[in-house]
Write a protein that holds these residues in place. Structure first.
Motif, short mmCIF file in Angstrom:
data_model
loop_
_atom_site.label_atom_id
_atom_site.label_comp_id
_atom_site.label_asym_id
_atom_site.label_seq_id
_atom_site.Cartn_x
_atom_site.Cartn_y
_atom_site.Cartn_z
N SER A 23 9.60 6.46 2.10
CA SER A 23 10.58 6.31 1.02
C SER A 23 10.33 5.04 0.23
O SER A 23 9.57 4.17 0.65
N GLY A 26 11.50 1.28 1.51
CA GLY A 26 11.73 1.35 2.95
C GLY A 26 10.47 1.57 3.76
O GLY A 26 10.50 1.50 4.99
N TRP A 57 15.06 -2.44 8.29
CA TRP A 57 16.28 -1.89 7.71
C TRP A 57 17.46 -2.84 7.88
O TRP A 57 18.20 -3.12 6.95
N LYS A 169 12.98 12.08 -1.10
CA LYS A 169 12.72 10.66 -1.20
C LYS A 169 11.84 10.39 -2.42
O LYS A 169 10.79 11.00 -2.62
N ASP A 197 16.73 10.44 -3.54
CA ASP A 197 17.09 9.19 -2.88
C ASP A 197 15.95 8.20 -3.05
O ASP A 197 14.89 8.37 -2.44
N ASN A 199 16.16 4.91 -2.29
CA ASN A 199 16.25 3.78 -1.36
C ASN A 199 16.00 2.45 -2.07
O ASN A 199 15.38 1.54 -1.52
N GLN A 226 21.02 5.45 -4.52
CA GLN A 226 20.51 4.07 -4.56
C GLN A 226 19.27 3.96 -5.46
O GLN A 226 18.17 3.69 -5.01
N ASP A 250 24.10 3.38 -1.35
CA ASP A 250 23.74 3.38 0.06
C ASP A 250 23.41 1.96 0.51
O ASP A 250 24.24 1.27 1.10
N GLU A 251 22.20 1.48 0.22
CA GLU A 251 21.82 0.14 0.64
C GLU A 251 22.73 -0.94 0.04
O GLU A 251 22.78 -2.07 0.55
N ASN A 303 20.15 6.60 9.32
CA ASN A 303 18.82 6.05 9.53
C ASN A 303 18.20 6.67 10.79
O ASN A 303 17.59 6.01 11.61
#
Length: 377
Positions: A23, A26, A57, A169, A197, A199, A226, A250-251, A303
């Motif tokens: 991702s 990440g 993470w 992702k 997503d 990330n 995110q 999210d993050e 996660n």
């Protein structure tokens, strides 16, 4: 019931190679170290918790989590009584300030307290949270950020498992992102709910907006998760103002304070709540309470938890009206990704839905032989 000791067990269960997640920002999620937490009581009951120990993470690992629990948390909790829900908040408050941050570590202990209390009262955790508001929780699949052909194969596999929603992702580069999402949409057809997503992988709002618009031109998507790096709510708000699909935080979202700041900035339409990121079931519930009052949708993010953590997510998702899985399916899918299960009985995850157990506490038991097999020595 008094707490007599707290035990920690580091484990590492292999992820299926073909399902390893790649991702934006990440990196590749190809292995998952965890710390199993056992809170023992004087009546013989044991509460189970789980710490996700992925330093990239959370900044926490098996060594730091075990150290904080054994050296800081256990002396504060051993000898304390646990009789009712208010005791969980009282006990977790004891270790909130001696150790800053470390939300996932704190969540593992708090999760075990909920499990222990539920077992003592002979009630599932969802009842302690107010009772079920839905019989099952709709869930979605996560398609790794690989080459289009591999993404198509993963997406088709999810369809074969009965999933009717998934996300892809992105955030690894606009050209590849567009090609990957287009390929997945072609593989799954027009009727499957599909989102993306990043990330936080798109570095600026400008790049995020341009890429999302290109993706929308080739594939109908339901959300963008995110899109830009965490920490700058105004940047995410800028994305939200310029696109026509809901933005999921999210993050950017760990605490209730984060949730309030996101609302003030008008930065998102949906919260992705994690029990680990929030610091436990209670703090995650507080974010969902706030979201409900603000008319913000909520999903439960992941996660790639093992069975204990996934069970905790499922109980929260079953019991809270602020979680809106019919609109934003949850990511309670971690057990699918591992080559083995350390539970005696796997969770009821199938056909795009997760069904809670009616057994007391979190309703899960460890397979001790499997725990020993995957214990980190």
């Amino acid at each position: 019931m008094k707490i007599t000791r707290i035990e920690t067990i580091p484990v590492r269960v292999p992820i299926k190679p073909d399902l390893a997640i790649k991702s934006g920002r990440g990196g590749s999620h190809s292995e998952s170290p965890f710390l199993i937490v056992k809170v023992h009581a004087d009546d013989g009951l044991v509460g189970l918790g789980e710490v996700s120990c992925t330093p990239r993470w959370s900044g926490e690992d098996q060594v730091s989590a075990a150290h904080f629990i054994n050296v800081y948390f256990a002396p504060l909790l051993v000898g304390e009584t646990l009789r009712e829900i208010s005791d969980i908040e009282r006990l977790t408050a004891k270790y909130e300030f001696p150790v800053a941050g470390n939300h996932f570590t704190k969540a593992g202990v708090e999760m075990a307290l909920w499990d222990l209390l539920g077992k003592s009262l002979k009630k599932p955790v969802y009842e302690l949270l107010g009772g079920k508001v839905r019989e099952f929780v709709p869930i979605k699949w996560s398609v790794s950020g690989g080459e289009p052909e591999k993404a198509m194969a993963i997406a088709r596999g999810a369809i074969d498992r009965g999933f009717t929603a998934m996300k892809v992702k992105v955030g690894l580069g606009p050209e590849g992102d567009v090609a990957r999402v287009r390929a997945v949409r072609e593989a799954i057809g027009p009727d499957i709910k599909l989102g993306v997503d990043a990330n936080g992988g798109w570095p600026t709002a400008e790049i995020a907006v341009a890429t999302i618009r290109r993706i929308c031109d080739v594939a109908n998507i339901a959300f963008a998760e995110q899109p830009v790096p965490a920490g700058d709510h105004e940047e995410m708000a800028a994305v939200r103002r310029q696109i026509d699909v809901p933005v999921i935080a999210d993050e950017s979202l760990y605490t209730l304070a984060d949730a309030r700041a996101l609302v003030r900035a008008k930065a998102c339409d949906v919260f992705s709540i994690y029990i680990g990121k929030a610091g436990g079931i209670g703090p995650a519930k507080a974010i969902a309470d706030f979201a409900l009052a603000q008319s913000i949708q909520c999903t439960i993010g992941s996660n790639l938890e093992l069975g204990i953590g996934s069970a905790a997510m499922l109980h929260l998702g079953s019991a809270h009206r602020g979680i809106t899985p019919d609109l934003s399916p949850c990511d309670i899918i971690g057990p699918f990704y591992y080559e083995d299960d350390i539970l005696r009985e796997p969770l009821a995850l199938a056909s795009g839905r997760a069904v809670p157990t009616d057994r007391p506490g979190l309703g899960v038991d460890l397979d001790d032989a499997k725990v020993e097999k995957y214990r980190v020595r």
